[in-house]
Design a protein around this motif. Sequence first.
Motif, PDB file in Angstrom:
ATOM      1  N   THR A 131       0.836  -1.195   0.000  1.00  0.00           N
ATOM      2  CA  THR A 131       0.000   0.000   0.000  1.00  0.00           C
ATOM      3  C   THR A 131       0.869   1.242   0.000  1.00  0.00           C
ATOM      4  O   THR A 131       1.925   1.287   0.631  1.00  0.00           O
ATOM      5  CB  THR A 131      -0.919   0.018   1.230  1.00  0.00           C
ATOM      6  OG1 THR A 131      -0.121  -0.050   2.418  1.00  0.00           O
ATOM      7  CG2 THR A 131      -1.874  -1.159   1.208  1.00  0.00           C
ATOM      8  N   GLY A 132       0.427   2.256  -0.726  1.00  0.00           N
ATOM      9  CA  GLY A 132       1.168   3.506  -0.807  1.00  0.00           C
ATOM     10  C   GLY A 132       0.234   4.691  -0.785  1.00  0.00           C
ATOM     11  O   GLY A 132      -0.982   4.548  -0.946  1.00  0.00           O
ATOM     12  N   SER A 133       0.790   5.872  -0.562  1.00  0.00           N
ATOM     13  CA  SER A 133      -0.040   7.074  -0.492  1.00  0.00           C
ATOM     14  C   SER A 133      -0.632   7.427  -1.850  1.00  0.00           C
ATOM     15  O   SER A 133      -1.749   7.934  -1.946  1.00  0.00           O
ATOM     16  CB  SER A 133       0.792   8.249   0.038  1.00  0.00           C
ATOM     17  OG  SER A 133       1.942   8.454  -0.778  1.00  0.00           O
ATOM     18  N   ALA A 134       0.109   7.155  -2.923  1.00  0.00           N
ATOM     19  CA  ALA A 134      -0.376   7.481  -4.264  1.00  0.00           C
ATOM     20  C   ALA A 134      -1.218   6.349  -4.838  1.00  0.00           C
ATOM     21  O   ALA A 134      -2.324   6.566  -5.332  1.00  0.00           O
ATOM     22  CB  ALA A 134       0.802   7.786  -5.184  1.00  0.00           C
ATOM     23  N   GLN A 135      -0.702   5.117  -4.764  1.00  0.00           N
ATOM     24  CA  GLN A 135      -1.431   3.961  -5.275  1.00  0.00           C
ATOM     25  C   GLN A 135      -0.858   2.695  -4.663  1.00  0.00           C
ATOM     26  O   GLN A 135       0.258   2.682  -4.153  1.00  0.00           O
ATOM     27  CB  GLN A 135      -1.347   3.883  -6.804  1.00  0.00           C
ATOM     28  CG  GLN A 135       0.063   3.645  -7.327  1.00  0.00           C
ATOM     29  CD  GLN A 135       0.129   3.651  -8.842  1.00  0.00           C
ATOM     30  OE1 GLN A 135      -0.773   4.113  -9.521  1.00  0.00           O
ATOM     31  NE2 GLN A 135       1.216   3.144  -9.391  1.00  0.00           N
ATOM     32  N   ASP A 136      -1.654   1.619  -4.703  1.00  0.00           N
ATOM     33  CA  ASP A 136      -1.190   0.328  -4.214  1.00  0.00           C
ATOM     34  C   ASP A 136      -0.479  -0.417  -5.340  1.00  0.00           C
ATOM     35  O   ASP A 136      -0.712  -0.161  -6.523  1.00  0.00           O
ATOM     36  CB  ASP A 136      -2.368  -0.504  -3.698  1.00  0.00           C
ATOM     37  CG  ASP A 136      -3.025   0.120  -2.482  1.00  0.00           C
ATOM     38  OD1 ASP A 136      -2.406   1.023  -1.886  1.00  0.00           O
ATOM     39  OD2 ASP A 136      -4.145  -0.287  -2.142  1.00  0.00           O
ATOM     40  N   ILE A 137       0.380  -1.352  -4.941  1.00  0.00           N
ATOM     41  CA  ILE A 137       1.164  -2.123  -5.905  1.00  0.00           C
ATOM     42  C   ILE A 137       0.980  -3.612  -5.627  1.00  0.00           C
ATOM     43  O   ILE A 137       1.145  -4.068  -4.494  1.00  0.00           O
ATOM     44  CB  ILE A 137       2.671  -1.785  -5.807  1.00  0.00           C
ATOM     45  CG1 ILE A 137       2.923  -0.305  -6.114  1.00  0.00           C
ATOM     46  CG2 ILE A 137       3.483  -2.678  -6.735  1.00  0.00           C
ATOM     47  CD1 ILE A 137       2.676   0.086  -7.548  1.00  0.00           C
ATOM     48  N   LEU A 138       0.629  -4.368  -6.672  1.00  0.00           N
ATOM     49  CA  LEU A 138       0.612  -5.827  -6.586  1.00  0.00           C
ATOM     50  C   LEU A 138       2.001  -6.355  -6.922  1.00  0.00           C
ATOM     51  O   LEU A 138       2.579  -5.977  -7.946  1.00  0.00           O
ATOM     52  CB  LEU A 138      -0.381  -6.420  -7.587  1.00  0.00           C
ATOM     53  CG  LEU A 138      -1.843  -6.576  -7.197  1.00  0.00           C
ATOM     54  CD1 LEU A 138      -2.614  -7.170  -8.376  1.00  0.00           C
ATOM     55  CD2 LEU A 138      -2.018  -7.434  -5.966  1.00  0.00           C
ATOM     56  N   VAL A 139       2.532  -7.211  -6.056  1.00  0.00           N
ATOM     57  CA  VAL A 139       3.795  -7.876  -6.357  1.00  0.00           C
ATOM     58  C   VAL A 139       3.447  -9.252  -6.920  1.00  0.00           C
ATOM     59  O   VAL A 139       2.896 -10.099  -6.215  1.00  0.00           O
ATOM     60  CB  VAL A 139       4.678  -8.020  -5.107  1.00  0.00           C
ATOM     61  CG1 VAL A 139       5.998  -8.687  -5.468  1.00  0.00           C
ATOM     62  CG2 VAL A 139       4.919  -6.656  -4.468  1.00  0.00           C
ATOM     63  N   VAL A 140       3.731  -9.454  -8.201  1.00  0.00           N
ATOM     64  CA  VAL A 140       3.375 -10.694  -8.895  1.00  0.00           C
ATOM     65  C   VAL A 140       4.647 -11.469  -9.222  1.00  0.00           C
ATOM     66  O   VAL A 140       5.568 -10.930  -9.841  1.00  0.00           O
ATOM     67  CB  VAL A 140       2.585 -10.400 -10.185  1.00  0.00           C
ATOM     68  CG1 VAL A 140       2.252 -11.702 -10.916  1.00  0.00           C
ATOM     69  CG2 VAL A 140       1.306  -9.630  -9.856  1.00  0.00           C
ATOM     70  N   LYS A 141       4.680 -12.730  -8.795  1.00  0.00           N
ATOM     71  CA  LYS A 141       5.817 -13.597  -9.114  1.00  0.00           C
ATOM     72  C   LYS A 141       5.488 -14.379 -10.371  1.00  0.00           C
ATOM     73  O   LYS A 141       4.514 -15.128 -10.415  1.00  0.00           O
ATOM     74  CB  LYS A 141       6.110 -14.550  -7.957  1.00  0.00           C
ATOM     75  CG  LYS A 141       7.409 -15.332  -8.125  1.00  0.00           C
ATOM     76  CD  LYS A 141       7.751 -16.096  -6.862  1.00  0.00           C
ATOM     77  CE  LYS A 141       9.101 -16.783  -6.972  1.00  0.00           C
ATOM     78  NZ  LYS A 141       9.460 -17.489  -5.708  1.00  0.00           N
ATOM     79  N   THR A 142       6.291 -14.199 -11.406  1.00  0.00           N
ATOM     80  CA  THR A 142       6.038 -14.841 -12.693  1.00  0.00           C
ATOM     81  C   THR A 142       6.441 -16.312 -12.645  1.00  0.00           C
ATOM     82  O   THR A 142       7.158 -16.741 -11.734  1.00  0.00           O
ATOM     83  CB  THR A 142       6.819 -14.133 -13.811  1.00  0.00           C
ATOM     84  OG1 THR A 142       8.223 -14.338 -13.592  1.00  0.00           O
ATOM     85  CG2 THR A 142       6.514 -12.641 -13.830  1.00  0.00           C
ATOM     86  N   PRO A 143       6.008 -17.115 -13.626  1.00  0.00           N
ATOM     87  CA  PRO A 143       6.379 -18.534 -13.645  1.00  0.00           C
ATOM     88  C   PRO A 143       7.885 -18.772 -13.665  1.00  0.00           C
ATOM     89  O   PRO A 143       8.353 -19.816 -13.205  1.00  0.00           O
ATOM     90  CB  PRO A 143       5.720 -19.046 -14.937  1.00  0.00           C
ATOM     91  CG  PRO A 143       4.528 -18.154 -15.117  1.00  0.00           C
ATOM     92  CD  PRO A 143       4.994 -16.798 -14.662  1.00  0.00           C
ATOM     93  N   ASN A 144       8.671 -17.810 -14.175  1.00  0.00           N
ATOM     94  CA  ASN A 144      10.129 -17.998 -14.190  1.00  0.00           C
ATOM     95  C   ASN A 144      10.814 -17.408 -12.959  1.00  0.00           C
ATOM     96  O   ASN A 144      12.037 -17.320 -12.892  1.00  0.00           O
ATOM     97  CB  ASN A 144      10.740 -17.412 -15.469  1.00  0.00           C
ATOM     98  CG  ASN A 144      10.543 -15.911 -15.573  1.00  0.00           C
ATOM     99  OD1 ASN A 144      10.033 -15.283 -14.646  1.00  0.00           O
ATOM    100  ND2 ASN A 144      10.940 -15.337 -16.697  1.00  0.00           N
ATOM    101  N   GLY A 145      10.002 -16.989 -11.959  1.00  0.00           N
ATOM    102  CA  GLY A 145      10.562 -16.566 -10.679  1.00  0.00           C
ATOM    103  C   GLY A 145      10.836 -15.087 -10.533  1.00  0.00           C
ATOM    104  O   GLY A 145      11.283 -14.649  -9.474  1.00  0.00           O
TER     105      GLY A 145
END
Length: 200
Positions: free
Chosen positions: A154-168
């Motif tokens: 979560t951030g003051s400007a916008q939230d960020i999704l941390v996505v782990k790709t199939p290759n890591g």
Amino acid sequence: MDKTAYEPDPQTPPPKGERLRVARIGKPHGIRGEVTVQLFTDEPTERLAPGAVLLRDPGDPSENSELSSKTSGANTELGTLTVATQRWNKKICLLGFAEVPDRNAAEELRGSVLFIDVEDQDDDEEGWYSHELEGFRCVSGQEAELGTVEALLTGSAQDILVVKTPNGEEVMVPFVEDIVPEVDPGQRLITLTPPAGLFP
């Protein structure tokens, strides 16, 4: 050590649907009852603000103990602690509690795990908690597999999704409607329309 210096609140909070682990109490700091805490939330300033009422599980006093899950069941009976002060010593969060007047009382809390009731939050408030999205599959509009959600920052400007790709690899995805048009909790699925170049 005076074992009677701190007595947990005998009143047990009413059962709730789900509890979110936010911190674990470490060593006392100073003589006025402050404690160091290990944080399990990315919003400590808000969730551990003075006046916040936290649920306390005595936990394991061992310094090396680890809690196996991020949430506690609704039937666990917990006492309460009210945050009186919050400050930072470099990168260490220090908390003081209204029920804890001195170092001896603070020592009795060591190893305790602190929770908040997720359902205490406003039901009409928009948004997600990180633990609610962790493990969700992410696909493109064409249903191509993009990865799995590792966390929500979560951030003051916008939230960020941390996505782990199939290759890591980890990809930071802005949590905005243009890029994250659909979240399906039932399927544990998030549909993304990422701009070109965001994913490898």
